[in-house]
Design an enzyme around this catalytic site. Structure first.
Site, PDB file in Angstrom:
ATOM      1  N   ASN A   7       0.867  -1.170   0.000  1.00 45.41           N
ATOM      2  CA  ASN A   7       0.000   0.000   0.000  1.00 45.41           C
ATOM      3  C   ASN A   7       0.909   1.226   0.000  1.00 45.41           C
ATOM      4  O   ASN A   7       1.422   1.638   1.039  1.00 45.41           O
ATOM      5  CB  ASN A   7      -0.900  -0.025   1.241  1.00 45.41           C
ATOM      6  CG  ASN A   7      -1.903   1.122   1.252  1.00 45.41           C
ATOM      7  OD1 ASN A   7      -1.811   2.049   0.433  1.00 45.41           O
ATOM      8  ND2 ASN A   7      -2.840   1.074   2.174  1.00 45.41           N
ATOM      9  N   ARG A  60      -2.239  -2.142  -3.848  1.00 44.37           N
ATOM     10  CA  ARG A  60      -3.448  -1.335  -3.770  1.00 44.37           C
ATOM     11  C   ARG A  60      -3.303  -0.193  -4.778  1.00 44.37           C
ATOM     12  O   ARG A  60      -2.323   0.553  -4.748  1.00 44.37           O
ATOM     13  CB  ARG A  60      -3.586  -0.758  -2.369  1.00 44.37           C
ATOM     14  CG  ARG A  60      -4.753   0.184  -2.270  1.00 44.37           C
ATOM     15  CD  ARG A  60      -4.825   0.855  -0.926  1.00 44.37           C
ATOM     16  NE  ARG A  60      -6.001   1.716  -0.882  1.00 44.37           N
ATOM     17  CZ  ARG A  60      -6.058   2.842  -0.195  1.00 44.37           C
ATOM     18  NH1 ARG A  60      -5.035   3.230   0.533  1.00 44.37           N
ATOM     19  NH2 ARG A  60      -7.153   3.567  -0.199  1.00 44.37           N
ATOM     20  N   HIS A 149     -12.484   2.831  -1.281  1.00 50.92           N
ATOM     21  CA  HIS A 149     -12.500   1.898  -0.143  1.00 50.92           C
ATOM     22  C   HIS A 149     -13.164   0.581  -0.539  1.00 50.92           C
ATOM     23  O   HIS A 149     -13.663  -0.152   0.318  1.00 50.92           O
ATOM     24  CB  HIS A 149     -13.292   2.447   1.066  1.00 50.92           C
ATOM     25  CG  HIS A 149     -12.599   3.509   1.837  1.00 50.92           C
ATOM     26  ND1 HIS A 149     -13.290   4.443   2.568  1.00 50.92           N
ATOM     27  CD2 HIS A 149     -11.301   3.782   2.018  1.00 50.92           C
ATOM     28  CE1 HIS A 149     -12.439   5.258   3.165  1.00 50.92           C
ATOM     29  NE2 HIS A 149     -11.219   4.877   2.841  1.00 50.92           N
ATOM     30  N   ARG A 210     -11.093  15.852   5.370  1.00 51.71           N
ATOM     31  CA  ARG A 210     -11.878  16.167   4.160  1.00 51.71           C
ATOM     32  C   ARG A 210     -13.328  16.403   4.557  1.00 51.71           C
ATOM     33  O   ARG A 210     -13.847  15.734   5.448  1.00 51.71           O
ATOM     34  CB  ARG A 210     -11.823  14.995   3.170  1.00 51.71           C
ATOM     35  CG  ARG A 210     -10.475  14.798   2.541  1.00 51.71           C
ATOM     36  CD  ARG A 210     -10.465  13.525   1.685  1.00 51.71           C
ATOM     37  NE  ARG A 210      -9.579  12.532   2.225  1.00 51.71           N
ATOM     38  CZ  ARG A 210      -9.616  11.242   1.909  1.00 51.71           C
ATOM     39  NH1 ARG A 210     -10.519  10.771   1.084  1.00 51.71           N
ATOM     40  NH2 ARG A 210      -8.751  10.402   2.441  1.00 51.71           N
ATOM     41  N   GLU A 354      -8.012  -5.173   4.375  1.00 51.72           N
ATOM     42  CA  GLU A 354      -7.848  -4.996   2.936  1.00 51.72           C
ATOM     43  C   GLU A 354      -6.661  -5.802   2.408  1.00 51.72           C
ATOM     44  O   GLU A 354      -6.706  -6.349   1.313  1.00 51.72           O
ATOM     45  CB  GLU A 354      -7.656  -3.505   2.622  1.00 51.72           C
ATOM     46  CG  GLU A 354      -8.924  -2.698   2.880  1.00 51.72           C
ATOM     47  CD  GLU A 354      -8.665  -1.226   3.151  1.00 51.72           C
ATOM     48  OE1 GLU A 354      -8.280  -0.901   4.294  1.00 51.72           O
ATOM     49  OE2 GLU A 354      -8.832  -0.420   2.236  1.00 51.72           O
TER      50      GLU A 354
END
Ligand code: ADP
Length: 378
Positions: A7, A60, A149, A210, A354
């Protein structure tokens, strides 16, 4: 198969080595990239991991656009397609590519796979992914909602079903990932049908830094009123907003809950706005799905913060949601059903993983390629 899951972010690279034969984590490491290249960071990480021979690498990749609806073996063509999508994810795809190039260089004989954050959302129908903009402009720039996601939402979907001992197609779920980035996904019979994130990961829920949903007029008015340029506006919306901007204190939910308990009004408002937005989308997705069997909550906040789960699920009896507050209070970082016995819509916590899905996809694609090659050889 021994798989390295990569990642690659802008400030760090996270590596995990997983043995997919038994879903076992062999080792993990995070290397900061400040002042060094991704090549150097990954080389350092591999050194530290000191793992058995790696047989596959899974990366990823944040944005797969409308080009990738599943994981793929990395070829020159795949790399060019991910490059072409950099304009849609300028903060993410270039660093994901740097991670891919570093591994191709460091492990040249090991097959590599790209796993896209957007792929799980490929089943979202046009009614949910289309923005009401002039169609020629939308088509020219491929402006639409993609969702992100996805690997986490897919893991939660598959894991929830596995825990019930039934296939994902038996359930309608609302999966909610609450980490630094936050998103929710409506999952109908195992397939994503709507998501809170949009063309980029800015839309939807309130996140660490965010804002999530905004009136778009705010964006162009700010350019004028604050005399911002595009880069400064981008920075404001990606790094200065959300929980951090709202509170003026922190983007860390632990810290905000502590400050709220000491009487901080800005911390309280930030948490209230955060929870309100999640509740709004639970209602929206409940309608889209025509009812949900369960809400599955995950991510650093979702897995660890009982107080947030309690505030999100409060007064939702109309949707069949009712928490067992003592089960909720006791759940931290582990799988648990938090619902009161009679609740029609169950509420579960499932810690996301993940990397495990990245490793599984990588092993499966490499095994099928090897099978194919063996088949040709015979
Ligand atoms: P990322 O999205 O970068 O993977 P995380 O999933 O770790 O990030 O989520 C970060 C958020 O989760 C922070 O707001 C933090 O306060 C919260 N969090 C992470 N770990 C814990 C924990 N053990 N206890 C309470 N809150 C946590």
């Amino acid at each position: 198969m021994i798989v390295l899951a990569v990642n690659a972010g802008s400030s760090s690279v996270k590596l995990q080595v997983i043995d997919t034969a038994e879903d076992r984590l062999i080792g993990k490491v995070m290397v900061e990239c400040r002042g060094i290249t991704h090549d150097e960071a990954i080389a350092r990480g591999l050194d530290e991991l000191n793992s058995p021979a790696i047989q596959g690498v899974g990366h990823r990749v944040v944005h797969g656009g409308d080009r990738f609806s599943g994981s793929v073996l990395i070829t020159g063509e795949v790399i060019r397609a991910v490059e072409d999508l950099c304009y849609l994810a300028p903060l993410h795809n270039p660093v994901n590519l740097a991670g891919i190039r570093a591994c191709l260089h460091l492990l040249p004989d090991v097959p590599q796979v790209a796993v896209f954050d957007t792929a799980f959302h490929a089943t979202v129908p046009p009614a949910a992914y289309t923005y009401a903009l002039p169609r020629d402009i939308a088509a020219k720039w491929k402006i639409r909602r993609y969702g992100f996601h996805g690997t986490s939402h897919r893991y939660l979907t598959e894991r929830f079903a596995a825990l019930q001992g039934r296939p994902p197609s038996d359930f309608n779920l609302i999966t909610i990932h609450l980490g630094n980035g936050c998103s929710a996904c409506a999952v109908e019979k195992g397939h994503a049908v709507d998501s809170t994130m949009g063309m980029t990961p800015l839309e939807g829920l309130v996140m660490g830094t965010r804002p999530g949903d905004l009136d778009p007029a705010i964006v162009y008015r700010l350019l004028e009123w604050e005399r911002l340029d595009i880069a400064a506006l981008d920075h404001l919306l990606n790094h200065k907003s959300g929980l951090l901007g709202l509170s003026g204190l922190s983007n860390d939910m632990r810290e905000l809950l502590r400050l709220e308990s000491e009487g901080s009004e800005p911390a309280r408002l930030a948490i209230d706005v955060f929870c309100h937005r999640i509740r709004r989308y639970i209602g929206a997705f409940y309608a889209i799905l025509n009812g949900a069997d369960a809400i599955v909550i995950s991510g650093g906040i979702g897995e660890n913060q009982a107080a947030i789960r309690s505030r999100v699920c409060r007064d939702l009896q109309a949707l069949g949601i009712s928490l067992d507050e003592s089960a909720n209070a006791q759940c931290r970082g582990r799988e648990a059903d938090l619902s009161a016995p009679a609740a029609r819509t169950r509420v579960w916590v499932i810690p996301t993983n993940e990397e495990l899905l990245i490793a599984r996809d990588t092993a499966a694609l490499i095994a099928s390629r090897n099978g194919h090659l063996d088949g040709q050889a015979v």
